[in-house]
Enzyme design. Structure first.
Site, mmCIF file in Angstrom:
data_model
loop_
_atom_site.group_PDB
_atom_site.id
_atom_site.type_symbol
_atom_site.label_atom_id
_atom_site.label_comp_id
_atom_site.label_asym_id
_atom_site.label_seq_id
_atom_site.Cartn_x
_atom_site.Cartn_y
_atom_site.Cartn_z
ATOM 1 C CG ASN A 50 -0.404 -0.144 2.527
ATOM 2 O OD1 ASN A 50 0.631 -0.780 2.703
ATOM 3 N ND2 ASN A 50 -1.023 0.464 3.512
ATOM 4 C CB ILE A 51 1.677 3.632 -2.343
ATOM 5 C CG1 ILE A 51 2.539 2.417 -2.725
ATOM 6 C CG2 ILE A 51 2.475 4.935 -2.513
ATOM 7 C CD1 ILE A 51 2.885 2.327 -4.201
ATOM 8 C CD GLU A 52 -1.529 4.884 4.391
ATOM 9 O OE1 GLU A 52 -1.053 5.730 5.181
ATOM 10 O OE2 GLU A 52 -2.243 3.929 4.761
ATOM 11 C CB CYS A 61 -5.298 -1.340 -1.780
ATOM 12 S SG CYS A 61 -6.635 -0.597 -0.846
ATOM 13 C CD GLU A 63 -5.363 -5.880 -1.265
ATOM 14 O OE1 GLU A 63 -4.774 -4.772 -1.151
ATOM 15 O OE2 GLU A 63 -6.176 -6.291 -0.422
ATOM 16 C CB CYS A 99 -10.843 -2.535 0.327
ATOM 17 S SG CYS A 99 -10.274 -1.859 -1.249
ATOM 18 C CB CYS A 102 -8.716 -4.509 -3.834
ATOM 19 S SG CYS A 102 -7.541 -3.174 -3.485
HETATM 20 N N1 THU Z 1 -5.341 -1.349 2.411
HETATM 21 C C1 THU Z 1 -4.801 -2.210 1.501
HETATM 22 O O1 THU Z 1 -3.654 -2.051 1.091
HETATM 23 N N2 THU Z 1 -5.573 -3.227 1.052
HETATM 24 C C2 THU Z 1 -6.868 -3.436 1.424
HETATM 25 O O2 THU Z 1 -7.538 -4.284 0.846
HETATM 26 C C3 THU Z 1 -7.441 -2.670 2.541
HETATM 27 C C4 THU Z 1 -6.687 -1.460 2.949
HETATM 28 C C5 THU Z 1 -4.524 -0.213 2.866
HETATM 29 C C6 THU Z 1 -5.046 1.120 2.418
HETATM 30 C C7 THU Z 1 -4.473 2.035 3.465
HETATM 31 O O3 THU Z 1 -3.146 2.392 3.073
HETATM 32 C C8 THU Z 1 -4.372 1.171 4.713
HETATM 33 O O4 THU Z 1 -4.496 -0.165 4.280
HETATM 34 C C9 THU Z 1 -5.447 1.461 5.742
HETATM 35 O O5 THU Z 1 -6.703 1.446 5.161
#
Ligand code: THU
Length: 151
Positions: A50-52, A61, A63, A99, A102
């Site tokens: 995941n990259i915010e 996300c 995935e 999620c 995804c």
């Molecule tokens: N996140 C994912 O990488 N995959 C998911 O299916 C659910 C959430 C990440 C997004 C965000 O960076 C962090 O988890 C918290 O929501």
């Protein structure tokens, strides 16, 4: 890796790669770290984290990072994905299910009855489901009259 029937060893390898990918998570806002390893039909494994973003909305996300890396490299056929996630600094004590967004991206490129989603706490402790189980009656390319969008 053989992408046909996933052996226990194959699943373990995929989970191991997801755990490695999670170490690269860029998540300074949620502090929730996710890693994914996508098994392509040709046996290649493409990973993602995941990259915010400071603006929150553009966050991606793990995935989808893996899927978009793969598709942008010309890969379009996928067999399985392993996902691991937990808060920064904590052991993998929960199964990190993908999620809804995804799941929809998976629906674009995968056969729902065949694509396997593995959520794991370790290489030994995991659950395997199909995309159809996670996204029943999903909407995908086959619903459009141009049903061969993927090819
Ligand atoms: N996140 C994912 O990488 N995959 C998911 O299916 C659910 C959430 C990440 C997004 C965000 O960076 C962090 O988890 C918290 O929501």
């Amino acid at each position: 890796m053989d992408s046909g029937h996933l052996s226990q060893e194959g699943i373990k390898e995929l989970i191991g790669k997801a755990i490695e990918a999670r170490r690269k998570s860029y998540s300074p806002y949620s502090h929730y770290q996710v890693g994914a390893a996508l098994l392509c039909a040709d046996g290649q494994i493409i990973t993602g984290c995941n990259i915010e973003n400071a603006a929150y909305g553009p966050s991606n996300c793990a995935e989808r990072t893996a899927f978009f890396k793969a598709v942008s490299d010309g890969l379009r056929a996928f067999a399985a994905i392993a996902i691991v996630g937990s808060p920064e600094g904590e052991a993998l004590t929960q199964y990190a299910y993908p999620c809804g967004v995804c799941r929809q991206v998976m629906m674009e490129f995968c056969e729902p009855e065949h694509f396997q989603v593995i959520v794991a706490k370790s290489e030994e402790d995991y659950r395997v489901m199909t995309l159809a189980e996670l996204l029943p009656e999903g909407f995908g390319p086959d619903n459009l009259s141009d049903g061969n969008a993927r090819s």
